[in-house]
Write a protein that holds these residues in place. Structure first.
Motif, PDB file in Angstrom:
ATOM      1  N   TYR A   1     -11.381   0.203  -1.977  1.00  0.00           N
ATOM      2  CA  TYR A   1     -10.394  -0.509  -2.994  1.00  0.00           C
ATOM      3  C   TYR A   1      -9.785   0.234  -4.071  1.00  0.00           C
ATOM      4  O   TYR A   1      -8.761   0.314  -4.599  1.00  0.00           O
ATOM      5  CB  TYR A   1     -10.584  -2.085  -3.135  1.00  0.00           C
ATOM      6  CG  TYR A   1     -10.412  -2.677  -1.794  1.00  0.00           C
ATOM      7  CD1 TYR A   1      -9.414  -2.943  -1.017  1.00  0.00           C
ATOM      8  CD2 TYR A   1     -11.829  -3.330  -1.401  1.00  0.00           C
ATOM      9  CE1 TYR A   1      -9.298  -3.422   0.225  1.00  0.00           C
ATOM     10  CE2 TYR A   1     -11.712  -4.253  -0.127  1.00  0.00           C
ATOM     11  CZ  TYR A   1     -10.526  -4.071   0.614  1.00  0.00           C
ATOM     12  OH  TYR A   1     -10.557  -4.652   1.818  1.00  0.00           O
ATOM     13  N   THR A   2     -10.926   0.713  -4.788  1.00  0.00           N
ATOM     14  CA  THR A   2     -10.722   1.500  -5.980  1.00  0.00           C
ATOM     15  C   THR A   2      -9.737   2.928  -5.588  1.00  0.00           C
ATOM     16  O   THR A   2      -8.904   3.229  -6.351  1.00  0.00           O
ATOM     17  CB  THR A   2     -12.020   2.206  -6.640  1.00  0.00           C
ATOM     18  OG1 THR A   2     -12.675   0.908  -7.134  1.00  0.00           O
ATOM     19  CG2 THR A   2     -11.375   2.689  -7.918  1.00  0.00           C
TER      20      THR A   2
ATOM     21  N   THR B   1      -7.733   3.046  -3.137  1.00  0.00           N
ATOM     22  CA  THR B   1      -6.427   2.643  -2.812  1.00  0.00           C
ATOM     23  C   THR B   1      -5.622   2.489  -3.880  1.00  0.00           C
ATOM     24  O   THR B   1      -4.517   2.785  -3.931  1.00  0.00           O
ATOM     25  CB  THR B   1      -6.675   1.348  -2.023  1.00  0.00           C
ATOM     26  OG1 THR B   1      -7.639   1.515  -0.832  1.00  0.00           O
ATOM     27  CG2 THR B   1      -5.400   0.656  -1.427  1.00  0.00           C
ATOM     28  N   ALA B   2      -6.152   1.891  -4.957  1.00  0.00           N
ATOM     29  CA  ALA B   2      -5.479   1.468  -6.084  1.00  0.00           C
ATOM     30  C   ALA B   2      -4.971   2.778  -6.970  1.00  0.00           C
ATOM     31  O   ALA B   2      -4.059   2.964  -7.419  1.00  0.00           O
ATOM     32  CB  ALA B   2      -6.185   0.594  -7.251  1.00  0.00           C
TER      33      ALA B   2
ATOM     34  N   ALA C   1      -2.254   0.996  -0.002  1.00  0.00           N
ATOM     35  CA  ALA C   1      -1.885   1.601  -1.147  1.00  0.00           C
ATOM     36  C   ALA C   1      -0.339   1.271  -1.097  1.00  0.00           C
ATOM     37  O   ALA C   1      -0.050   1.437  -2.188  1.00  0.00           O
ATOM     38  CB  ALA C   1      -2.288   3.066  -1.235  1.00  0.00           C
TER      39      ALA C   1
ATOM     40  N   LEU D   1       0.663  -1.849  -2.158  1.00  0.00           N
ATOM     41  CA  LEU D   1       0.465  -2.232  -3.573  1.00  0.00           C
ATOM     42  C   LEU D   1       1.345  -1.474  -4.302  1.00  0.00           C
ATOM     43  O   LEU D   1       1.751  -2.263  -5.285  1.00  0.00           O
ATOM     44  CB  LEU D   1      -1.180  -1.820  -3.883  1.00  0.00           C
ATOM     45  CG  LEU D   1      -1.537  -1.841  -5.359  1.00  0.00           C
ATOM     46  CD1 LEU D   1      -1.501  -3.298  -5.585  1.00  0.00           C
ATOM     47  CD2 LEU D   1      -2.959  -1.181  -5.415  1.00  0.00           C
TER      48      LEU D   1
END
Length: 182
Positions: A8-9, A11-12, A55, A58
């Motif tokens: 998730y990191t 992806t961000a 990603a 987001l």
């Protein structure tokens, strides 16, 4: 748990890369050439279907909620209903198709180029269709201003995204950071 946090990191971080590359802009009358499409292809090609699409979603959501992540540090729902909104919304199906193609055929340079070229046309079709509506253009005018100027540069971006993917993916796999990602 640690693997989920890493994914998730990453992806961000990749959503942020899209935002940064969106600031690379060559102005044209209705729709500028930006680094967004290169970033979309690169991110999805590296991260794969699931996290690449996350990603992109987001990135689009951050911009829709007003963060200045779209080209020229713009953001907000108004951008999505403006002339370039179709391209931005088209990034989501583009990510899905690129990710699915690579999942089915593998992430080789050849397939990464093909996937990115297919993705480019998906983005252009969404963009031109919305441009026709938002700018009240004919289909011919939407094609001439929303697709034609971007074909050659889109092909170049697709090849660059595939080439960079080979380099980045190889290094991430070597560092054992990517093996469970896709």
């Amino acid at each position: 748990m640690q693997t989920k946090v890493f994914h998730y990191t990453l992806t961000a971080f990749c959503a942020a890369i899209i935002a940064v590359l969106a600031q690379i802009t060559i102005p044209l009358p209705l729709v500028p050439i930006t680094g967004q499409t290169l970033a979309i292809g690169l991110v999805v090609t590296i991260l794969g279907l699931k996290f690449g699409t996350y990603a992109v979603i987001l990135y689009v959501c951050l911009g829709a909620f007003g963060l200045p992540v779209f080209q020229l540090f713009t953001g907000g729902f108004g951008i999505l209903v403006g002339p370039t909104g179709g391209y931005i919304l088209g990034f989501i199906p583009t990510a899905l198709v690129i990710g699915l193609y690579l999942k089915w055929f593998g992430t080789t340079f050849k397939h990464a180029v093909i996937a990115n070229l297919i993705g480019m046309f998906i983005t252009l079709l969404f963009g031109a269709a919305w441009l026709k509506i938002a700018a009240n253009l004919t289909w011919g005018a939407a094609f001439l201003s929303g697709i034609a100027p971007f074909i050659i540069v889109g092909i170049i971006k697709g090849v660059i995204a595939a080439w960079l993917d080979v380099i980045v993916r190889e290094r991430l796999i070597h560092a054992r950071m990517l093996e469970k990602l896709t």
